[in-house]
Write an enzyme that holds these catalytic residues in place. Structure first.
Site, PDB file in Angstrom:
ATOM      1  N   GLN A  26       3.771  -1.394  42.402  1.00 45.83           N
ATOM      2  CA  GLN A  26       2.335  -1.545  42.090  1.00 45.83           C
ATOM      3  C   GLN A  26       1.836  -0.342  41.293  1.00 45.83           C
ATOM      4  OE1 GLN A  26       0.543  -1.929  45.991  1.00 45.83           O
ATOM      5  NE2 GLN A  26       1.798  -3.719  46.489  1.00 45.83           N
ATOM      6  N   GLU A  64      -0.556   5.503   9.684  1.00 50.95           N
ATOM      7  CA  GLU A  64      -1.979   5.811   9.546  1.00 50.95           C
ATOM      8  C   GLU A  64      -2.294   7.122  10.254  1.00 50.95           C
ATOM      9  OE1 GLU A  64      -2.493   1.919   7.842  1.00 50.95           O
ATOM     10  OE2 GLU A  64      -3.949   3.519   7.834  1.00 50.95           O
ATOM     11  N   PHE A 106       0.853  -1.186   0.000  1.00 55.59           N
ATOM     12  CA  PHE A 106       0.000   0.000   0.000  1.00 55.59           C
ATOM     13  C   PHE A 106       0.887   1.234   0.000  1.00 55.59           C
ATOM     14  CE2 PHE A 106      -2.377   3.263   2.360  1.00 55.59           C
ATOM     15  CZ  PHE A 106      -3.600   3.244   1.722  1.00 55.59           C
ATOM     16  N   LEU A 120       1.286   5.035  -0.233  1.00 51.37           N
ATOM     17  CA  LEU A 120       0.718   6.370  -0.131  1.00 51.37           C
ATOM     18  C   LEU A 120       1.827   7.388   0.158  1.00 51.37           C
ATOM     19  CD1 LEU A 120      -1.580   8.431   0.188  1.00 51.37           C
ATOM     20  CD2 LEU A 120      -2.027   7.508   2.455  1.00 51.37           C
ATOM     21  N   ARG A 157      10.536 -11.828  41.397  1.00 47.87           N
ATOM     22  CA  ARG A 157      11.779 -11.150  41.737  1.00 47.87           C
ATOM     23  C   ARG A 157      11.665 -10.642  43.167  1.00 47.87           C
ATOM     24  NH1 ARG A 157      17.152 -10.020  40.121  1.00 47.87           N
ATOM     25  NH2 ARG A 157      17.707  -7.878  40.635  1.00 47.87           N
ATOM     26  N   GLY A 162       4.040  12.881   4.251  1.00 51.33           N
ATOM     27  CA  GLY A 162       3.379  11.854   5.029  1.00 51.33           C
ATOM     28  C   GLY A 162       2.025  12.341   5.495  1.00 51.33           C
ATOM     29  N   SER A 163       2.031  13.178   6.521  1.00 50.24           N
ATOM     30  CA  SER A 163       0.771  13.676   7.074  1.00 50.24           C
ATOM     31  C   SER A 163      -0.068  14.397   6.022  1.00 50.24           C
ATOM     32  CB  SER A 163       1.056  14.637   8.228  1.00 50.24           C
ATOM     33  OG  SER A 163       1.614  13.942   9.311  1.00 50.24           O
TER      34      SER A 163
END
Lengths: 706, 706
Positions: B359, B457, B162, B164, B339, B170-171
């Site tokens: 945590q 994308e 594909f 493009l 661990r 790009g953008s």
């Protein structure tokens, strides 16, 4: 101010050979817009001798075929390690820095490591671990009788490594399990690894190269008594053959996320005998009668002294992280100044650096690079002062306090610098879009090579506790009315106004006011005092509620001690940079841009603590956050025209920076395209083409077997 | 609740072959402490058919020597690409999913890609780009006459990509510069790249494999008129030889930060002729007389339709990012549960998962994995609904609004998921200390393979503007008193109470209250409304102050539109997960833990916006931030005993997870040690040993040459 503009030096004493003009091209427009002369800035930030020294190193590497770059080369790990070793050896041949020169200008050690690191951290680390970390550990913890090792390292008769961490113990160094038992009959130590979990692990240079290791082990006297952790020089390979010594199982731990030119290794010891003299005896000694003596009565103090090498390691890591931040931001800014995308009209595309969003993503990291660079350079000189004191056996209270303060600052400075570089590298990678994801543009290597800075010489999060403990130990002082709170480097001096400061409020009322770094400095002072008080109260409360101090301390980290340590170091960095940039001796031609960098670094760092500022009542209502944010954007906008020149100041030469999208000529696409085409077999058909062309898959035959 | 505990299933209908019991070992203690049965959770989150389907894929890979793992193997890029191609071909042979099965259960497409990605994203991407992206682009933008390409892809007669993006675009896709000019004389198109900056670049599969590309080019009729961007099927290589077609210069862009089994490439076209039929003609067509016609009068709409494929790409990327987050958190939690480091006494070390700090670093990402997984799965089904509508030529207003809403959600959902996975992977890497930096433990690959999800994308930051534009377009509605604000998926429905919500305040007054996700849901509703109002006002003001809309919009992104888009998507994710976990049909044995995950995800996400909550007056004083933070810590503490079982639910089998520190048996060190020793030449002397042993460097001879 405009007199010092442009790329041509206005300072007659800056020779063009030392600092050549940069090539004209797509970046010239931004360079023209800068308010200052970039060469003047270079000479302000460094002295000529260091600039000359760095240039010498860079030129040597660039002109030596062994250091040539091969765009798109796909080096195997083994070849990469070989190449790194050969380069390391070549550095010995260049002998950039003699011992005498080191003593005359200690900054050169750091400059050398950083120059090598800018070229490739595998090389920088390999050289550093051998000549500085191994030698430093022997020199600091040993005595006259160990000087042979230092001499042998200098001539590469031996190659050293530093072996502390084990497979199952890193942060909790005290619990390492390798043993060194004194054998009275042979007057030597016998080293053993009780099992593979106690294998030394992660040791840089140990994988393939090192012949000698400084090994940390629990010292047992022949009566079976354990005297705690001590360090020993252990020969692990025969320098004549590089084969392991009897009883030593030594190997390579394999591929890492980065720094793969460096061979990290493991070692297990099975009744390995070393001479008694190989005990590094500063913290403890075995007498001729086989009894143990130590100048340190308190085992905790002894452990601290034994691990002293790590403190200087952390200071070096700060500056390594700053190097990475400089490299990453140089690449991203030059890219952003030449990459055009979208625009106000159909036909006109503008550089992405013109977008507020891109400025906000990148320019604060540029400011951080300047602020942290200044801190790490001056902090290194503080460390030199400390080490001279140790060397001179200074027993003064000042020396002791200097040691504590440097420990506290380095235990938060390393986390701050390494995280800023890590997040900065990621942001730069993303800000360069797809091209940032192409390996040859180097942002991946920078990110991966910087990553271990967050872990070694102490996990960042664990280290921060050392800093908060230092600050908490001052709490009793701040509550005494006539307390004398003063530290050798002054980082805690403001705590003398603890109570006053806690009564302060955010008073700025306009964006303009916030452009003065004093606003963030004042907010940081309040923040540190507030978090210190809150951490202390939380700790008291937890101690009451919990059974033991261990749990109490653990439950005070998040939102309290951890934030405290970070706020404290950010304040220290900001304050130093503020004093530097606002000093009357700073050239007036440079002050405006430097002050903006300082203000931006302060507000941007502070903005991560805005919640606490509101929570604690320092800020109230919509205005404070709004003007802080608007001031950040305003400073970004003001600095976007300075950004390219600011990067010219900190970026190494193209050959060293080694990123096609970030060459000084700004020819983004030409450079990238030509580097891509120089890759191996770029246009060639894949060797496995027949796998596609013949041998077509038969769809589904394997499914029935499932 | 306790009836469903332990590792043995209480549900008679869960066959052990489908979900085998996990091995006993160091993780058993944590598993025993879980409040729920992990198998029951698996069956609640997925239906049996999908579980069976995934197991089939995993087993096939594990039992096939072509997919074997080689710890410590150092594969060259060329070999890795070859291996990935061979594996891709083998997937064709397995034919896990027929077209019929896809239609019956579209989730299987995503499940297949994700299973392959869990094994290795290079393989997943290679397969996906060919069978889904290329085929999807042909299928969606083409018509009956292109069905041959779809058939040929299925049998691997051809291989697709594909194309493009170009080297310099790009953008701003609209500005791509490749041209396709209709040649009336030959009834075909002639493709040209005006210069190398317009070379197609970054195209996955183009480097070495693809024979056919969907190429985006500016369509010119023979009268020289440009009709904007259209897509064409272009044969770039000969399927018989894999050699380039005449006029095509095609090659490999080289090494990337990750996914190096996938060959990304570039292509330049020099008068390349393709048949007229190769125009994918849904958005525009050339009649037999050579004139251009289109169903879309508005070129902007035409462009949107032409780029429609990208929307479904974004939905897939969300779920790919979630896969990465699941892998990373599975590794880090199992590591942290086994661990041990430090402890309350000298002799006892506790698992690092017991520390509040650990945590807090990890468990929120576990909650995020659950919440985002649920969102991406259900959102995929929303997309399927949209695509069925397109297929059925549904012209209803609902269909149009569904399209807009999915576009808005996917343009923020992809950024949220990819960033959460990227930050999570980095946190997990650091939380595993040095062992997290060892390549074989896979956290580096996860981070590097996830990284492009932030870019392709649509760059995350650029994409978010699509979402905020959607929301800003609703502003006129929220100010109408009897406005009807309702979207097909309901994500904007709460805006009907816009004015009311803006008057709300944070009302919770205790940690206990904050444990209910309603607290964060309410705060998010206020946050979205507030940011929407502020963004709108800012935009109005900027429009007044600036010359043009382009600048005005650019200057509203930071702190306004960008935050708005993120808050909006976080609310949508949280709301869906809330409704799911609090639904009466959710088993009561699972509700407690699911509700905690929901509450934690909500508060943790919200905590990043606390400044805005204070700034806008929703929160006031010390209490709100404090109880939010305390509730986060409380939920982490409550979930730490569930964490291992929660990971058992989402972790793939050991072979797929492929991380020695994270095997289900929890034998951290045994597994790591044995994997290290299986590496190539681990204990062997380096091949270049003589470079050290002989050829000693002569110190300094090179220096005089400098």
């Amino acid at each position: 101010m405009n007199t010092a503009k442009g790329t041509t030096s206005q300072r007659p004493n800056i020779p063009n050979e030392l600092l050549p003009d940069l090539p004209h091209g797509p970046l010239s427009e931004y360079r023209r817009r800068a308010s200052f002369n970039w060469k003047e800035m270079v000479f302000f930030l460094d002295d000529e001798e260091l600039i000359q020294f760095k240039k010498e190193i860079f030129s040597a590497l660039e002109n030596d075929p062994l250091f040539h770059r091969h765009p798109g080369q796909d080096l195997s790990m083994e070849k990469y390690r070989e190449l790194t070793f050969r380069r390391c050896k070549r550095i010995f041949e260049y002998n950039f820095l003699t011992l005498q020169q080191t003593l005359e200008k200690p900054q050169k050690v750091l400059a050398l490591i950083n120059c090598l690191g800018m070229y490739d951290w595998s090389l920088g680390a390999k050289y550093f671990l051998n000549t500085q970390v191994f030698s430093g550990a022997v020199g600091n913890a040993g005595s006259e009788r160990h000087s042979q090792f230092l001499n042998q390292v200098q001539t590469m008769e031996i190659f050293g490594c530093f072996a502390l961490t084990e497979l199952s113990h890193g942060s909790n160094t005290k619990a390492v399990r390798t043993t060194a038992t004194f054998d009275a009959s042979t007057k030597g130590f016998i080293l053993n690894s009780p099992d593979f979990e106690a294998a030394k692990f992660w040791v840089g240079n140990m994988g393939k190269t090192a012949t000698h290791a400084v090994v940390y082990a629990q010292l047992y006297t022949s009566d079976g008594k354990c005297h705690g952790l001590h360090s020993f020089v252990v020969q692990i390979r025969d320098p004549q053959t590089l084969l392991p010594m009897p009883g030593v199982m030594v190997g390579d731990i394999g591929k890492k996320l980065g720094q793969n030119g460096l061979d990290n290794g493991f070692a297990m010891f099975h009744n390995v005998r070393i001479p008694q003299e190989n005990l590094l005896n500063r913290t403890g000694e075995i007498t001729s009668s086989g009894t143990y003596t130590s100048a340190y009565k308190d085992p905790k103090q002894r452990l601290g002294a034994s691990l002293g090498t790590l403190s200087s390691g952390r200071v070096s890591i700060m500056s390594m992280a700053v190097v990475n931040l400089k490299l990453a931001i140089s690449i991203a800014i030059r890219f952003s100044a030449t990459r055009r995308q979208f625009g106000p009209t159909e036909d006109e595309e503008i550089p992405v650096l013109e977008y507020q969003l891109q400025q906000w993503r990148l320019i604060p990291y540029l400011a951080a690079a300047y602020a942290l660079d200044y801190f790490s350079k001056t902090f290194f000189m503080n460390l030199v002062e400390l080490q001279i004191g140790i060397f001179m056996k200074d027993k003064s209270q000042r020396q002791a306090e200097l040691g504590k303060e440097i420990h506290a600052l380095s235990c938060a400075g390393k986390p701050l610098a390494s995280w800023t570089a890590q997040h900065g590298a990621q942001e730069c990678r993303e800000a360069c879009g797809g091209h940032g994801y192409l390996a040859m543009n180097r942002l991946g290597d920078i990110r991966s090579d910087n990553d271990p800075n967050c872990t070694y010489e102490g996990d960042n999060n664990v280290l921060l506790q050392q800093t908060s403990n230092y600050l908490l130990s001052l709490v009793h002082l701040v509550h005494e009315d006539k307390a004398h709170i003063e530290s050798p480097l002054g980082s805690i001096n403001f705590l003398i106004d603890f109570k006053d400061i806690l009564g302060h409020k955010f008073t700025a009322s306009s964006v303009e006011e916030c452009l003065d770094p004093k606003v963030s400095l004042a907010a940081y002072k309040w923040l540190v005092c507030y978090l210190l008080r809150e951490s202390y109260l939380k700790l008291q409360q937890e101690k009451k509620n919990r059974n033991n101090d261990f749990n109490a301390r653990n439950n005070c980290q998040v939102y309290y001690c951890r934030s405290l340590a970070l706020a404290f170091i950010e304040h220290a960095v900001l304050e130093r940079f503020h004093d530097y940039t606002h000093d009357f001796s700073t050239p007036s031609s440079l002050q405006p841009v430097l002050k903006k960098l300082c203000a931006l670094y302060g507000l941007w760092s502070l903005s991560k603590h805005l919640t606490v500022l509101y929570q604690g009542g320092y800020c109230l209502g919509q205005l404070p956050a709004r003007i802080v944010q608007d001031a950040i954007l305003e400073l970004c906008a003001q600095l976007k025209d300075e950004a390219v020149a600011l990067v010219d100041v900190i970026a190494p030469p193209d050959f060293i920076l080694n990123s096609p999208i970030a060459k000084a000529d700004g020819e983004l696409y030409k450079n990238l395209w030509s580097a891509v085409l120089q890759g191996e077999k770029v246009l060639e058909r894949a060797s496995w083409w027949e796998e596609f062309c013949s041998n077509k898959p038969v769809i589904g035959p394997l499914k029935s077997q499932l």
